[in-house]
Scaffold this active site. Structure first.
Site, PDB file in Angstrom:
ATOM      1  N   GLY A   1      33.151  48.002  27.320  1.00 30.17           N
ATOM      2  CA  GLY A   1      34.182  47.515  26.400  1.00 30.17           C
ATOM      3  C   GLY A   1      35.279  48.488  26.067  1.00 30.17           C
ATOM      4  O   GLY A   1      36.135  48.190  25.232  1.00 30.17           O
TER       5      GLY A   1
ATOM      6  N   GLU B   1      28.072  50.869  29.965  1.00 29.70           N
ATOM      7  CA  GLU B   1      28.426  49.941  31.046  1.00 29.70           C
ATOM      8  C   GLU B   1      29.931  49.696  31.126  1.00 29.70           C
ATOM      9  O   GLU B   1      30.396  48.575  30.932  1.00 29.70           O
ATOM     10  CB  GLU B   1      27.718  48.601  30.805  1.00 29.70           C
ATOM     11  CG  GLU B   1      26.216  48.716  30.767  1.00 29.70           C
ATOM     12  CD  GLU B   1      25.523  47.448  30.296  1.00 29.70           C
ATOM     13  OE1 GLU B   1      24.345  47.272  30.628  1.00 29.70           O
ATOM     14  OE2 GLU B   1      26.152  46.646  29.580  1.00 29.70           O
ATOM     15  N   PRO B   2      30.705  50.714  31.420  1.00 29.58           N
ATOM     16  CA  PRO B   2      32.151  50.485  31.518  1.00 29.58           C
ATOM     17  C   PRO B   2      32.513  49.735  32.795  1.00 29.58           C
ATOM     18  O   PRO B   2      31.997  50.035  33.869  1.00 29.58           O
ATOM     19  CB  PRO B   2      32.714  51.914  31.577  1.00 29.58           C
ATOM     20  CG  PRO B   2      31.615  52.719  32.207  1.00 29.58           C
ATOM     21  CD  PRO B   2      30.324  52.087  31.753  1.00 29.58           C
TER      22      PRO B   2
ATOM     23  N   ARG C   1      44.568  36.362  32.701  1.00 35.98           N
ATOM     24  CA  ARG C   1      44.330  37.036  31.426  1.00 35.98           C
ATOM     25  C   ARG C   1      45.457  36.800  30.410  1.00 35.98           C
ATOM     26  O   ARG C   1      45.219  36.735  29.219  1.00 35.98           O
ATOM     27  CB  ARG C   1      44.086  38.531  31.643  1.00 35.98           C
ATOM     28  CG  ARG C   1      42.862  38.799  32.532  1.00 35.98           C
ATOM     29  CD  ARG C   1      42.417  40.249  32.509  1.00 35.98           C
ATOM     30  NE  ARG C   1      41.933  40.639  31.209  1.00 35.98           N
ATOM     31  CZ  ARG C   1      42.622  41.287  30.304  1.00 35.98           C
ATOM     32  NH1 ARG C   1      43.841  41.678  30.581  1.00 35.98           N
ATOM     33  NH2 ARG C   1      42.124  41.558  29.130  1.00 35.98           N
TER      34      ARG C   1
ATOM     35  N   TYR D   1      43.963  35.146  27.207  1.00 39.66           N
ATOM     36  CA  TYR D   1      43.755  36.029  26.045  1.00 39.66           C
ATOM     37  C   TYR D   1      45.061  36.504  25.416  1.00 39.66           C
ATOM     38  O   TYR D   1      45.036  37.437  24.610  1.00 39.66           O
ATOM     39  CB  TYR D   1      42.992  37.294  26.451  1.00 39.66           C
ATOM     40  CG  TYR D   1      41.792  37.103  27.318  1.00 39.66           C
ATOM     41  CD1 TYR D   1      40.676  36.403  26.869  1.00 39.66           C
ATOM     42  CD2 TYR D   1      41.759  37.642  28.599  1.00 39.66           C
ATOM     43  CE1 TYR D   1      39.560  36.255  27.680  1.00 39.66           C
ATOM     44  CE2 TYR D   1      40.641  37.501  29.408  1.00 39.66           C
ATOM     45  CZ  TYR D   1      39.546  36.807  28.949  1.00 39.66           C
ATOM     46  OH  TYR D   1      38.452  36.661  29.743  1.00 39.66           O
TER      47      TYR D   1
ATOM     48  N   CYS E   1      51.852  24.828  38.668  1.00 36.81           N
ATOM     49  CA  CYS E   1      52.423  23.678  37.994  1.00 36.81           C
ATOM     50  C   CYS E   1      51.916  23.640  36.562  1.00 36.81           C
ATOM     51  O   CYS E   1      51.083  22.811  36.206  1.00 36.81           O
ATOM     52  CB  CYS E   1      52.020  22.430  38.761  1.00 36.81           C
ATOM     53  SG  CYS E   1      53.203  21.144  38.492  1.00 36.81           S
ATOM     54  N   GLU E   2      52.374  24.572  35.766  1.00 39.93           N
ATOM     55  CA  GLU E   2      51.869  24.704  34.405  1.00 39.93           C
ATOM     56  C   GLU E   2      52.796  25.650  33.649  1.00 39.93           C
ATOM     57  O   GLU E   2      53.054  26.767  34.117  1.00 39.93           O
ATOM     58  CB  GLU E   2      50.451  25.292  34.493  1.00 39.93           C
ATOM     59  CG  GLU E   2      49.845  25.592  33.184  1.00 39.93           C
ATOM     60  CD  GLU E   2      48.425  25.049  33.043  1.00 39.93           C
ATOM     61  OE1 GLU E   2      47.964  24.303  33.921  1.00 39.93           O
ATOM     62  OE2 GLU E   2      47.804  25.378  32.041  1.00 39.93           O
TER      63      GLU E   2
ATOM     64  N   TYR F   1      39.112  42.218  36.027  1.00 38.21           N
ATOM     65  CA  TYR F   1      39.175  40.820  35.583  1.00 38.21           C
ATOM     66  C   TYR F   1      40.408  40.069  36.077  1.00 38.21           C
ATOM     67  O   TYR F   1      40.849  39.117  35.428  1.00 38.21           O
ATOM     68  CB  TYR F   1      39.054  40.731  34.061  1.00 38.21           C
ATOM     69  CG  TYR F   1      37.819  41.419  33.529  1.00 38.21           C
ATOM     70  CD1 TYR F   1      36.553  40.866  33.769  1.00 38.21           C
ATOM     71  CD2 TYR F   1      37.881  42.629  32.839  1.00 38.21           C
ATOM     72  CE1 TYR F   1      35.405  41.507  33.313  1.00 38.21           C
ATOM     73  CE2 TYR F   1      36.738  43.265  32.394  1.00 38.21           C
ATOM     74  CZ  TYR F   1      35.506  42.692  32.628  1.00 38.21           C
ATOM     75  OH  TYR F   1      34.363  43.325  32.184  1.00 38.21           O
TER      76      TYR F   1
END
Ligand code: LLP
Length: 463
Positions: free
Chosen positions: A278, A320-321, A360, A364, A391-392, A421
């Site tokens: 994190g 856990e990076p 992302r 987010y 198309c958005e 990610y």
């Protein structure tokens, strides 16, 4: 969702408040090294190079959009984490950030372990030769088949996420005649200052077993009665893209308190704690990530202190990076297509990718930076929104940024810090072909995940 997503923090977007667009303070030709992979530079013509290769050559050979990953930076970051934590701790790279067989080999060579959270990640790790004992298996809803496969392969630990899973894993292990090393993932009740979807230690969400109401203590009680399980420790992951160490400190303190309670109740001292991943990275110049050695020191100090006061032996720590290792090492290269100036608002710059290679921003509200990389320019800055070809209307890659006003179709622009990610969350929306990942090192570039082809698309569509 850079640090600026912190409700109390400064918002990058404030610079762009409607009608008050202040021009960037810095020269657009200058790359902020904080957000770019380490071997990225500009050559004398102003073109960006990575690993000694110019982007125009990369675009010609591999096409756009494409992710270019600086292999020596990736390896250096692995080493920095391993050295910072030292021989008495374990660093597990979180494969969900980005996993491929080449990455698995680099991890092995640089002495890291691997956290996987699905059968697909597990199979990639095993196929690339990662020793099973160096793999941790996560997930809130592992299937029985995934559990069987992990136990058969001999994974070093399974992180248990629910009461049902405690029984399920114990049962599978027993049937296979094995005793599986496990940790229990607890939710420590920390409000991580990050986007809601990636905060994981508050109680109202799907991961882990709450410390509150004695649930975690009860899960330990149950795990200790089952022959198929060897409980080696407690796990806590509080969320992602976090800069403030305070949340980790609270988490470490609460996990150590649980270890003390376990010692008092059962007379055993669990040998390990895992504080998850994190750690935040710089997506824009406003983000100030911490170095691995600062993080290691902060975490080990707090664990040591808490253990001393609880009169516990200091457990072995693991972390856990994912993002902090791979995130900064890659950028996405796009070719500029249509450019649409909207008078009094901003200029929409369309690129040949979009939300299919970087979800992302849409998901987010993540913030990214962007630079013109095929040449330098002395033109005035213009406020842009970099959008994709999907198309958005929410198909936004970079919400607010400045690019030179002489930007033209055919220019190459790059979005840094897309190593984590982005490829791993890429989709085929609008039947987009997912871009390749190209590793660049010492003047050589090689594809480690190839571009999808129309054949790949049609192969899945069995008619
Ligand atoms: N360990 C556990 C148990 C995790 O759940 C995660 C991330 C990590 C480690 C690695 O976190 P990192 O160091 O990479 O932040 N898709 C989101 C992030 C979701 C992360 C899920 N778990 C994003 O794009 O920001």
């Amino acid at each position: 969702m850079s640090r600026s997503a912190h409700p109390a923090g400064p918002r990058h977007a404030d610079v762009f408040t409607e009608g008050h667009y202040s021009a960037p303070a810095t020269d657009l030709n200058v790359l902020d090294e904080k957000v770019w992979a380490r071997t990225v530079t500009r050559d004398t013509d102003g073109a960006l190079t990575v690993g000694g290769i110019e982007v125009a050559r990369l675009a010609e050979e591999f096409g756009t959009p494409a992710y270019f990953l600086d292999e020596s930076d990736f390896r250096a970051r692995c080493r920095a984490w391993a050295e910072a934590f030292g021989p008495d701790a374990d660093v597990f790279y979180a494969g969900k950030a980005f996993l491929s067989r080449a990455v698995v080999r680099w991890l092995q060579e640089e002495g890291l372990n691997l956290d996987v959270c699905s059968g697909g990640e597990l199979v990639t790790a095993l196929d690339a030769g990662m020793p099973a004992e160096r793999i941790a298996f996560h997930g809130n809803n592992k299937s029985v088949a995934e559990i069987e496969r992990a136990i058969e392969a001999g994974v070093g630990r399974i992180v248990l996420d629910s009461f049902q899973e405690i029984v399920r894993v114990a049962h599978v292990a027993q049937q296979l005649g094995k005793r599986q090393r496990v940790q229990i993932r607890v939710t420590v009740g920390v409000e991580a200052h990050t986007h809601e979807f990636i905060a994981t230690a508050h109680e109202d969400q799907k991961f882990g077993i709450a410390l509150a109401d004695g649930l975690a203590a009860e899960s330990v009680r149950r795990a200790l009665t089952l022959d198929g399980l060897e409980l080696i420790g407690i796990h806590s992951h509080i969320g992602s893209q976090i800069f403030d160490m305070a949340g980790f400190e609270v988490s470490a303190r609460r996990v150590v308190q649980l270890l003390a309670e376990i010692r008092d109740e059962h007379g055993i001292e669990l040998p390990e704690i895992d504080l998850g991943g994190g750690l935040g990275i710089a997506y824009t110049s406003e983000d100030d990530p911490r170095e691995p050695h600062e993080i290691a020191k902060a975490l080990s100090d707090i664990v040591t202190r808490e253990c001393e006061s609880a009169k516990l032996r200091t457990p072995r720590i693991s972390v856990e990076p994912g993002r902090a290792i791979v995130g900064p090492t890659a950028f996405t290269l796009y070719e500029v297509g249509t450019i649409k100036p909207l008078e009094g608002l901003r200029t929409y710059v369309s690129v040949d990718g979009g939300m299919s290679d970087n979800i992302r921003t849409a998901l987010y509200d993540a913030e990214y930076s962007v630079s013109l990389v095929s040449r330098s320019s002395d033109a005035d800055p213009m406020l842009v929104r970099v959008v994709g070809k999907h198309c958005e209307s929410g198909d936004i890659v970079v919400k607010d940024a400045f690019l030179p006003s002489d930007l033209a179709p055919g220019d190459l622009i790059a979005v840094p810090a897309t190593g984590a990610y982005c490829r791993s969350m890429a989709s085929n929306y609008n039947h987009a072909l997912r871009p390749p990942v190209v590793a660049v090192r010492d003047g050589e570039a090689r594809v480690i995940v190839r571009r999808e082809t129309e054949e790949d698309l049609l192969r899945l569509d069995v008619g």
